[in-house]
Scaffold this motif. Structure first.
Motif, PDB file in Angstrom:
ATOM      1  N   HIS A  41       0.811  -1.218   0.000  1.00 53.05           N
ATOM      2  CA  HIS A  41       0.000   0.000   0.000  1.00 53.05           C
ATOM      3  C   HIS A  41       0.845   1.270   0.000  1.00 53.05           C
ATOM      4  CE1 HIS A  41      -3.629   2.292   0.657  1.00 53.05           C
ATOM      5  NE2 HIS A  41      -3.224   2.748   1.820  1.00 53.05           N
ATOM      6  N   GLY A  42       2.095   1.146  -0.357  1.00 48.63           N
ATOM      7  CA  GLY A  42       2.931   2.333  -0.416  1.00 48.63           C
ATOM      8  C   GLY A  42       4.032   2.336   0.624  1.00 48.63           C
ATOM      9  N   VAL A  43       4.629   3.495   0.751  1.00 50.33           N
ATOM     10  CA  VAL A  43       5.789   3.671   1.632  1.00 50.33           C
ATOM     11  C   VAL A  43       5.642   4.994   2.362  1.00 50.33           C
ATOM     12  CG1 VAL A  43       8.304   4.014   1.631  1.00 50.33           C
ATOM     13  CG2 VAL A  43       7.285   2.377   0.068  1.00 50.33           C
ATOM     14  N   TYR A  44       6.033   5.018   3.614  1.00 50.62           N
ATOM     15  CA  TYR A  44       6.195   6.292   4.320  1.00 50.62           C
ATOM     16  C   TYR A  44       7.600   6.322   4.886  1.00 50.62           C
ATOM     17  CZ  TYR A  44       5.470   4.010   8.897  1.00 50.62           C
ATOM     18  OH  TYR A  44       5.583   3.230  10.009  1.00 50.62           O
ATOM     19  N   HIS A  45       8.045   7.463   5.313  1.00 51.83           N
ATOM     20  CA  HIS A  45       9.403   7.607   5.838  1.00 51.83           C
ATOM     21  C   HIS A  45       9.350   8.006   7.304  1.00 51.83           C
ATOM     22  CE1 HIS A  45      10.127   7.723   1.534  1.00 51.83           C
ATOM     23  NE2 HIS A  45      11.378   7.401   1.806  1.00 51.83           N
ATOM     24  N   ARG A  46      10.335   7.553   8.054  1.00 47.53           N
ATOM     25  CA  ARG A  46      10.438   7.941   9.454  1.00 47.53           C
ATOM     26  C   ARG A  46      11.907   8.170   9.808  1.00 47.53           C
ATOM     27  NH1 ARG A  46       9.408   3.589  14.033  1.00 47.53           N
ATOM     28  NH2 ARG A  46      11.078   4.651  15.062  1.00 47.53           N
ATOM     29  N   HIS A  47      12.108   8.934  10.870  1.00 47.61           N
ATOM     30  CA  HIS A  47      13.458   9.221  11.344  1.00 47.61           C
ATOM     31  C   HIS A  47      13.915   8.129  12.292  1.00 47.61           C
ATOM     32  CE1 HIS A  47      12.219  13.292  10.104  1.00 47.61           C
ATOM     33  NE2 HIS A  47      13.483  13.399   9.779  1.00 47.61           N
ATOM     34  N   VAL A  48      15.203   7.824  12.217  1.00 46.98           N
ATOM     35  CA  VAL A  48      15.840   6.907  13.161  1.00 46.98           C
ATOM     36  C   VAL A  48      17.105   7.595  13.656  1.00 46.98           C
ATOM     37  CG1 VAL A  48      16.974   4.684  13.468  1.00 46.98           C
ATOM     38  CG2 VAL A  48      14.973   4.851  12.014  1.00 46.98           C
ATOM     39  N   ILE A  49      17.201   7.749  14.971  1.00 50.07           N
ATOM     40  CA  ILE A  49      18.400   8.358  15.566  1.00 50.07           C
ATOM     41  C   ILE A  49      19.346   7.224  15.924  1.00 50.07           C
ATOM     42  CG2 ILE A  49      19.318   9.766  17.445  1.00 50.07           C
ATOM     43  CD1 ILE A  49      16.505  11.059  17.599  1.00 50.07           C
ATOM     44  N   TRP A  50      20.460   7.169  15.221  1.00 51.47           N
ATOM     45  CA  TRP A  50      21.448   6.116  15.408  1.00 51.47           C
ATOM     46  C   TRP A  50      22.701   6.781  15.960  1.00 51.47           C
ATOM     47  CZ3 TRP A  50      20.985   0.882  14.568  1.00 51.47           C
ATOM     48  CH2 TRP A  50      22.147   0.143  14.607  1.00 51.47           C
ATOM     49  N   TYR A  51      22.839   6.788  17.270  1.00 47.76           N
ATOM     50  CA  TYR A  51      23.922   7.452  17.983  1.00 47.76           C
ATOM     51  C   TYR A  51      23.987   8.921  17.592  1.00 47.76           C
ATOM     52  CZ  TYR A  51      24.892   2.693  19.311  1.00 47.76           C
ATOM     53  OH  TYR A  51      24.759   1.430  19.804  1.00 47.76           O
ATOM     54  N   GLU A  52      24.985   9.344  16.846  1.00 45.54           N
ATOM     55  CA  GLU A  52      25.122  10.758  16.505  1.00 45.54           C
ATOM     56  C   GLU A  52      24.561  11.097  15.123  1.00 45.54           C
ATOM     57  OE1 GLU A  52      26.155  13.061  18.666  1.00 45.54           O
ATOM     58  OE2 GLU A  52      26.441  11.480  20.139  1.00 45.54           O
ATOM     59  N   GLU A  53      23.973  10.106  14.450  1.00 51.87           N
ATOM     60  CA  GLU A  53      23.445  10.328  13.114  1.00 51.87           C
ATOM     61  C   GLU A  53      21.924  10.179  13.104  1.00 51.87           C
ATOM     62  OE1 GLU A  53      26.005   8.709   9.766  1.00 51.87           O
ATOM     63  OE2 GLU A  53      26.446   7.341  11.440  1.00 51.87           O
ATOM     64  N   ILE A  54      21.286  10.868  12.178  1.00 49.01           N
ATOM     65  CA  ILE A  54      19.841  10.745  11.999  1.00 49.01           C
ATOM     66  C   ILE A  54      19.600  10.279  10.566  1.00 49.01           C
ATOM     67  CG2 ILE A  54      17.637  11.938  11.966  1.00 49.01           C
ATOM     68  CD1 ILE A  54      18.794  13.895  14.010  1.00 49.01           C
ATOM     69  N   PHE A  55      18.848   9.188  10.440  1.00 48.21           N
ATOM     70  CA  PHE A  55      18.526   8.635   9.128  1.00 48.21           C
ATOM     71  C   PHE A  55      17.035   8.799   8.864  1.00 48.21           C
ATOM     72  CE2 PHE A  55      22.271   6.363  10.558  1.00 48.21           C
ATOM     73  CZ  PHE A  55      23.100   6.441   9.448  1.00 48.21           C
ATOM     74  N   PHE A  56      16.693   8.944   7.611  1.00 48.00           N
ATOM     75  CA  PHE A  56      15.308   9.058   7.159  1.00 48.00           C
ATOM     76  C   PHE A  56      15.045   7.807   6.331  1.00 48.00           C
ATOM     77  CE2 PHE A  56      11.988  11.418   4.624  1.00 48.00           C
ATOM     78  CZ  PHE A  56      11.163  11.666   5.709  1.00 48.00           C
ATOM     79  N   ILE A  57      14.414   6.800   6.944  1.00 44.85           N
ATOM     80  CA  ILE A  57      14.291   5.494   6.297  1.00 44.85           C
ATOM     81  C   ILE A  57      12.879   5.247   5.761  1.00 44.85           C
ATOM     82  CG2 ILE A  57      16.146   4.500   7.696  1.00 44.85           C
ATOM     83  CD1 ILE A  57      13.948   3.046   9.304  1.00 44.85           C
TER      84      ILE A  57
END
Length: 178
Positions: A41-57
């Motif tokens: 049904h599609g894709v959404y994105h969320r933030h993940v804080i990985w130690y000192e980095e922030i990813f938008f997965i």
């Protein structure tokens, strides 16, 4: 509803695999238990804080045509309801309860919120370990030592995502869900 699945252990590997490998398919709806395959049904994105980095997965969504509800497939290094990655979250808790100064840039109030949430969920963690490990496990009376023992037990399971997946499969919620 969230469905935890182990893809890889780091957000960068997950992002690469998300766009290059086949999508995970769900054979039956976890809500209504329909035997028909749930549709992508599609894709959404969320933030993940990985130690000192922030990813938008990217996160996959599936839709059941029978009950109309959606299911999101979350990678197991994420914790439902938290932006902090699971290994980072557990290390913050370990440092907080063992009174180890943290070099993390997270605000003190955020660390207090995480530790309070963990303390509120300790009884469910105790229940999980008594059901799945040993019904005769004895825990210290003092909450601080009880929290440290629970974190040691979480780390003894193996990698954090293994514990999180087993816990989620048992209770259908994250171990810090209130």
């Amino acid at each position: 509803m969230v469905y935890l699945e182990h893809f890889c252990e780091h957000p960068l590997d997950y992002i690469t695999a998300f766009y290059t490998s086949e999508k995970v398919r769900i054979d039956s709806c976890p809500h209504c238990h329909s035997c028909r395959r749930v549709h992508l049904h599609g894709v959404y994105h969320r933030h993940v804080i990985w130690y000192e980095e922030i990813f938008f997965i990217p996160i996959q969504r599936h839709h059941c045509i029978h009950c109309g509800k959606t299911v999101s497939i979350l990678p197991s290094f994420c914790h439902p309801g938290f932006q902090l990655a699971l290994p980072f979250l557990l290390e913050l808790l370990w440092a907080f309860f063992n009174r180890i100064p943290s070099a993390c840039a997270l605000a003190h109030q955020h660390r207090l919120f995480i530790s309070r949430r963990f303390l509120l969920c300790m009884n469910r963690l105790i229940e999980y370990f008594r059901i799945c490990e040993d019904p005769l496990i004895v825990f210290p009376d003092f909450w601080h030592k009880k929290a440290i023992k629970l974190l040691e037990m979480v780390f003894s399971v193996g990698k954090p995502h293994i514990f999180a997946k087993r816990y989620y499969d048992h209770f259908k919620k994250g171990f810090m869900a209130h």
